[in-house]
Design an enzyme around this catalytic site. Structure first.
Site, short mmCIF file in Angstrom:
data_model
loop_
_atom_site.label_atom_id
_atom_site.label_comp_id
_atom_site.label_asym_id
_atom_site.label_seq_id
_atom_site.Cartn_x
_atom_site.Cartn_y
_atom_site.Cartn_z
CB THR A 169 44.04 -25.73 -16.66
OG1 THR A 169 44.51 -24.65 -15.85
CG2 THR A 169 43.46 -25.16 -17.95
N GLY A 170 41.20 -27.24 -17.32
CA GLY A 170 40.53 -28.17 -18.24
C GLY A 170 39.14 -28.52 -17.75
CB SER A 171 36.41 -30.34 -19.43
OG SER A 171 37.13 -31.50 -19.78
CB THR A 172 38.65 -33.46 -15.60
OG1 THR A 172 38.59 -34.00 -16.94
CG2 THR A 172 38.25 -34.54 -14.62
CE LYS A 177 48.48 -31.58 -15.80
NZ LYS A 177 47.11 -31.32 -16.24
CE LYS A 189 41.05 -37.17 -21.36
NZ LYS A 189 41.06 -36.08 -20.41
CG ASP A 219 45.82 -30.26 -13.55
OD1 ASP A 219 44.83 -30.14 -14.30
OD2 ASP A 219 46.87 -29.61 -13.72
N GLY A 220 43.56 -32.55 -14.22
CA GLY A 220 43.25 -33.56 -15.23
C GLY A 220 44.51 -34.03 -15.95
CD GLU A 271 47.77 -28.03 -16.45
OE1 GLU A 271 46.55 -27.90 -16.60
OE2 GLU A 271 48.46 -28.72 -17.22
C1 5RP Z 1 45.48 -28.51 -19.43
C2 5RP Z 1 45.59 -29.93 -19.05
C3 5RP Z 1 44.31 -30.66 -18.76
O1 5RP Z 1 44.29 -31.03 -17.44
C4 5RP Z 1 44.22 -31.87 -19.67
O2 5RP Z 1 44.32 -31.43 -21.01
C5 5RP Z 1 42.89 -32.61 -19.48
O3 5RP Z 1 41.84 -31.80 -19.90
P1 5RP Z 1 40.34 -32.28 -19.79
O4 5RP Z 1 40.04 -32.48 -18.35
O5 5RP Z 1 39.54 -31.14 -20.39
O6 5RP Z 1 40.20 -33.55 -20.59
O7 5RP Z 1 46.64 -30.51 -18.93
O8 5RP Z 1 46.74 -27.97 -19.72
#
Ligand code: 5RP
Length: 236
Positions: free
Chosen positions: A33-36, A101, A128, A88-89, A110
């Site tokens: 989940t998230g932008s990445t 996370k 990060k 996952d990000g 996740e």
């Molecule tokens: C969501 C997460 C995301 O993977 C984490 O916050 C990174 O998000 P982004 O890729 O938008 O920076 O853990 O619960």
């Protein structure tokens, strides 16, 4: 100088596409989940248009909607024995692949998906990557009736718990629970903190990932750096 938002997006996309290239035909893949992770979902959809066949488990309703809209077939967590790969990000990750996370509030699902996967790849832009975890809070998904109790336990562990706000009252996870963002400052022993948080009754899951991540793709100014999890040292 800090990278500009479009440069950060390019780095996230590069890391996500490199990770998506690891997916083999017929795999069951956990989608973060998230932008990445969203860049990874788009990359997987492109590979499917070129003939790749996969099925996926989503870590959030947002991710499920994105995957379905791009034609990625989903399967329920209950209907799979294991996953081949999770992508996952992260919000922070240290050199030993301990990570925070959950800025997106999906850390409970996740972690289930990451734990069920034979392999987990973390994807991120290079900002990060940190020497020590703790500049960002550790989110905890909490049963609503246990909110004050869990916050007090977090205080006893040296942290400060803030209830995450939503648009109309407290933010809710996809499971309908509340989220406490818990600031601990620099975390000297992530494994010990993870065990302590897991032991709090009413804390359903937290965003400290200690053992799950096997590989890391980091997008930086010069491309993508790929690292494998370092072997454990004698003291663990
Ligand atoms: C969501 C997460 C995301 O993977 C984490 O916050 C990174 O998000 P982004 O890729 O938008 O920076 O853990 O619960």
């Amino acid at each position: 100088m800090a990278a500009q938002p479009d440069a950060i997006d390019r780095r996230k996309r590069a890391a996500a596409e490199a990770a998506a290239a690891e997916i083999g035909d017929g795999m069951t893949v956990g989608l973060g989940t998230g932008s990445t992770a969203a860049f990874a979902i788009a990359a997987i959809a492109r590979r499917m248009r070129d003939g790749l066949s996969v099925r996926a488990v989503a870590t959030s309703e947002r991710t499920a909607a994105a995957a379905l809209s791009m034609g990625i077939p989903l399967v329920a967590m209950d209907d799979v024995d294991s996953l081949d790969l999770a992508i996952d990000g992260v919000d922070e990750i240290d050199p030993l692949f301990r990570a925070i996370k959950g800025a997106g509030g999906a850390m409970l699902r996740e972690k289930i998906v990451a734990s069920a996967a034979s392999r987990m790849i973390a994807i991120a832009d290079a900002s990060k990557f940190v020497d020590r975890l703790g500049a960002r809070p550790v989110p905890i998904e909490v049963l609503p009736l246990a909110r004050a109790f869990v916050a007090r336990r977090v205080t006893l562990l040296g942290g400060t718990a803030h209830l995450r706000a939503g648009t109309d009252g407290p933010a809710r996870s996809d499971q309908g629970n509340v989220i406490l963002d818990c600031a601990f400052g620099p975390v000297s022993d992530p494994a010990a903190l993870a065990v302590a948080l897991s032991a709090i009754p009413g804390a359903l899951g937290h965003g400290l990932f200690v053992e799950e991540i096997d590989a890391l793709y980091l997008g930086d100014g010069d491309g993508v750096i790929r690292r494998d999890r370092p072997p454990p040292t004698a003291d663990g």
